[in-house]
Each structure stands twice: as C-alpha cells, then as structure tokens.
Design an enzyme around this catalytic site. Structure first.
Site, PDB file in Angstrom:
ATOM      1  N   ASP A  10      -1.218  -1.914   2.772  1.00  0.00           N
ATOM      2  CA  ASP A  10      -0.322  -0.777   2.594  1.00  0.00           C
ATOM      3  C   ASP A  10       0.445  -1.020   1.279  1.00  0.00           C
ATOM      4  O   ASP A  10       0.432  -2.134   0.749  1.00  0.00           O
ATOM      5  CB  ASP A  10       0.646  -0.747   3.792  1.00  0.00           C
ATOM      6  CG  ASP A  10       1.800   0.186   3.577  1.00  0.00           C
ATOM      7  OD1 ASP A  10       1.571   1.346   3.195  1.00  0.00           O
ATOM      8  OD2 ASP A  10       2.957  -0.250   3.788  1.00  0.00           O
ATOM      9  N   ASP A  12       3.973   0.882   0.194  1.00  0.00           N
ATOM     10  CA  ASP A  12       5.442   0.927   0.319  1.00  0.00           C
ATOM     11  C   ASP A  12       5.948  -0.079   1.345  1.00  0.00           C
ATOM     12  O   ASP A  12       5.544  -0.052   2.509  1.00  0.00           O
ATOM     13  CB  ASP A  12       5.879   2.338   0.721  1.00  0.00           C
ATOM     14  CG  ASP A  12       5.688   3.316  -0.417  1.00  0.00           C
ATOM     15  OD1 ASP A  12       6.195   3.037  -1.501  1.00  0.00           O
ATOM     16  OD2 ASP A  12       5.019   4.344  -0.206  1.00  0.00           O
ATOM     17  N   THR A 117      -2.628   3.835   1.618  1.00  0.00           N
ATOM     18  CA  THR A 117      -1.219   4.256   1.593  1.00  0.00           C
ATOM     19  C   THR A 117      -1.060   5.745   1.838  1.00  0.00           C
ATOM     20  O   THR A 117      -1.981   6.526   1.595  1.00  0.00           O
ATOM     21  CB  THR A 117      -0.581   3.907   0.226  1.00  0.00           C
ATOM     22  OG1 THR A 117       0.746   4.435   0.185  1.00  0.00           O
ATOM     23  CG2 THR A 117      -1.349   4.522  -0.933  1.00  0.00           C
ATOM     24  N   ASP A 175       3.869  -3.038   6.825  1.00  0.00           N
ATOM     25  CA  ASP A 175       5.271  -3.416   7.001  1.00  0.00           C
ATOM     26  C   ASP A 175       5.969  -2.609   8.091  1.00  0.00           C
ATOM     27  O   ASP A 175       7.120  -2.897   8.407  1.00  0.00           O
ATOM     28  CB  ASP A 175       6.058  -3.182   5.693  1.00  0.00           C
ATOM     29  CG  ASP A 175       6.213  -1.706   5.397  1.00  0.00           C
ATOM     30  OD1 ASP A 175       5.188  -1.005   5.356  1.00  0.00           O
ATOM     31  OD2 ASP A 175       7.353  -1.237   5.256  1.00  0.00           O
TER      32      ASP A 175
HETATM   33  C1  XBP Z   1       5.082   5.453   2.747  1.00  0.00           C
HETATM   34  C2  XBP Z   1       5.485   6.838   2.817  1.00  0.00           C
HETATM   35  C3  XBP Z   1       5.662   7.590   1.550  1.00  0.00           C
HETATM   36  C4  XBP Z   1       6.766   7.081   0.648  1.00  0.00           C
HETATM   37  C5  XBP Z   1       7.088   8.096  -0.430  1.00  0.00           C
HETATM   38  O1  XBP Z   1       4.496   5.056   3.985  1.00  0.00           O
HETATM   39  O2  XBP Z   1       5.648   7.392   3.893  1.00  0.00           O
HETATM   40  O3  XBP Z   1       5.949   8.924   1.908  1.00  0.00           O
HETATM   41  O4  XBP Z   1       7.943   6.864   1.407  1.00  0.00           O
HETATM   42  O5  XBP Z   1       5.948   8.419  -1.189  1.00  0.00           O
HETATM   43  P1  XBP Z   1       3.403   3.882   4.056  1.00  0.00           P
HETATM   44  P2  XBP Z   1       5.527   9.940  -1.475  1.00  0.00           P
HETATM   45  O6  XBP Z   1       4.028   2.665   3.488  1.00  0.00           O
HETATM   46  O7  XBP Z   1       3.126   3.709   5.535  1.00  0.00           O
HETATM   47  O8  XBP Z   1       2.172   4.354   3.322  1.00  0.00           O
HETATM   48  O9  XBP Z   1       6.765  10.657  -1.903  1.00  0.00           O
HETATM   49  O10 XBP Z   1       4.482   9.858  -2.568  1.00  0.00           O
HETATM   50  O11 XBP Z   1       4.985  10.501  -0.183  1.00  0.00           O
HETATM   51 MG    MG Z   2       4.693   0.852   4.339  1.00  0.00          MG
END
Ligand code: XBP
Ligand code: MG
Length: 246
Positions: A10, A12, A117, A175
C-alpha cells in the site's frame, strides 16, 4: 512449498506517512482555493480516513455540512485541485524509517515489488519513484485503475493479475484495517505496519501486526519469507462456506 515471489505495498501510511501532514494540508488548501471557509484538523481527519478515496471523502464531508445534491460535483472539482497540489509536493515526503532497507533486501533476493493503492495516479507515480527509486516497482495499480476502492479487493486482484502471480506466492503490506480487508479479500497474507492514525484499528486476520519497520526487530526480507511460509503452511484463510458447495 510456494516461494515468496512478490510483495505488494500500500502507499498512504505504509510507504510514507502521507496523511496528516501531506494529504490533509493539500485538501485544506484546495478547500480554500474553492472558497470554502472550513479546514480538516488533524483530529477530524483520522475518522474521515475510513472513507477511502479523496473525492468520496470530500463528498461525504460536504453532504454532512448540508451541501446536498451539489456535494458530488463540488467534491470532484475540489479533488482535482487537491490532486494537483499534492502531486507538486510529493518531493518533500520520505520513506517510513526502515522501509528502504526492506525494499533493498527484497530486490537483492529477486522478490518483485508491486503497489496497490487507493490514491490517484497523478501523485502516486512520482511518490513511488521518489520513495522507492526509479523502476523498483514492477507494477503500480492506483485508485484510477479500479471501479471499487478498498476495502474491495479489486486493486489487489489487479496487481496480482499484472504480476501474473497467485496470492499464495505474494505478501501484502498495509497500515490500515480498510487496506487489510482489501488484501485479505484477495487471499493475501498481510503484514500490518500501523501508524498513529491506525494503531487502534481491528487487524484480525493479519499474518503479523507491528507498529514500526525497525523495532523490535527489522522487518527484513527473511522475516517476510518466514511470515509468508507460516501463513501458507497454516492453510491461509479458511475457505468461505460457498467454496464448499462448488
Ligand atoms: C488512501 C486513501 C486516499 C488518500 C488520498 O488509502 O484513501 O484517498 O487518503 O488520496 P490507502 P487521493 O492507503 O488504503 O490506499 O486524494 O488521491 O484519493
Ligand atoms: Mg494506507
């Protein structure tokens, strides 16, 4: 015994601590650019992370603030601005401590690296390049490439398809509980490395849960292999009732 052939990360909160001081200020600057007079505080932002995808997150919040039917279009406009702002800033983000050693160890042993992601490709590609290095990730699947965001497993299934591998030969690193559900839905053994926003979430089903790549012992390629082996030998996830009927 199936060998570990790829690790699917992943982005973020997993590759980098992007949320509190990365995405959140970009959302807030986009709100201001579109004339909104509110911001998301660090405390308010934590619960909002349960709504995956920035555009959906904004729409949810605008609906809660009474924007009704206009919320979806406004969210799309604000999110376009937020994506542009965040893409300009990814150069300042760094890898979580210990991640670079893990990646180097996996690559040295011929284990392939993939990305799954919810984030948008416009910033995911430069962030992955900055944090992992050019060409390190064989496969990058983003929120732009799927019709259903996490916790739906689609992003992981697409990553497996692009890798041409089955889940038995891969490991996921996540995470959050939402991410874990997505990876488990794709039948992947999953290591959770939590962070401040996710530490108290329910990680039932994870192969391993830790709060750090470094402590108490580094999450190395060898540890990944051991976690993967234990998971496969224990039979992976229990078959669903429907599987018995076929
Ligand atoms: C990440 C997200 C994303 C980010 C923002 O989740 O949910 O929406 O917060 O990015 P994960 P965008 O780590 O589970 O992939 O604004 O590009 O959506
Ligand atoms: Mg994440």
């Amino acid at each position: 015994m199936t060998a570990l052939e790829a690790v699917i990360f992943d982005v973020d909160g997993t590759l980098s601590d992007t949320e509190r001081d990365g995405h959140r200020p970009a959302f807030n600057d986009a709100f201001a650019a579109h004339g909104f007079d509110f911001t998301w505080t660090a405390e308010e932002y934590g619960p909002l992370l349960a709504i995956t995808g920035g555009r959906r997150r904004i729409a949810h919040d605008l609906r809660a603030r009474g924007f009704g039917d206009a919320a979806d279009q406004l969210a799309a406009d604000v999110h376009r601005t937020k994506t542009m702002l965040f893409a300009e800033r990814v150069g300042s983000l760094s890898a979580r401590p210990g991640l670079s050693d893990l990646i180097a160890g996996l690559v040295a042993e011929g284990v392939r690296i993939a990305i799954a992601t919810t984030g948008s490709r416009a910033w995911v590609d430069p962030l992955v390049r900055n944090v992992l290095g050019d060409g390190v990730a064989d496969v990058v699947v983003t929120g732009d490439d799927v019709t259903r965001l996490k916790p739906d497993p689609e992003v992981y299934l697409r990553a497996l398809h692009a890798l041409a591998l089955t889940p038995e030969s891969c490991l996921a690193v996540e995470d959050s509980a939402v991410g874990l559900q997505a990876a488990m839905g794709a039948q992947l053994a999953t290591v959770v490395v939590s962070n401040d926003y996710t530490a108290d979430q329910d990680f039932t089903g994870a192969a391993v849960v830790r709060s750090d790549y470094v402590k108490p012992e580094p999450l190395s390629a060898n540890v990944c292999r051991a976690v993967h082996r234990r998971f496969v030998e224990s039979g992976g996830y229990a078959p669903k009732i429907a599987d018995f009927r076929t």
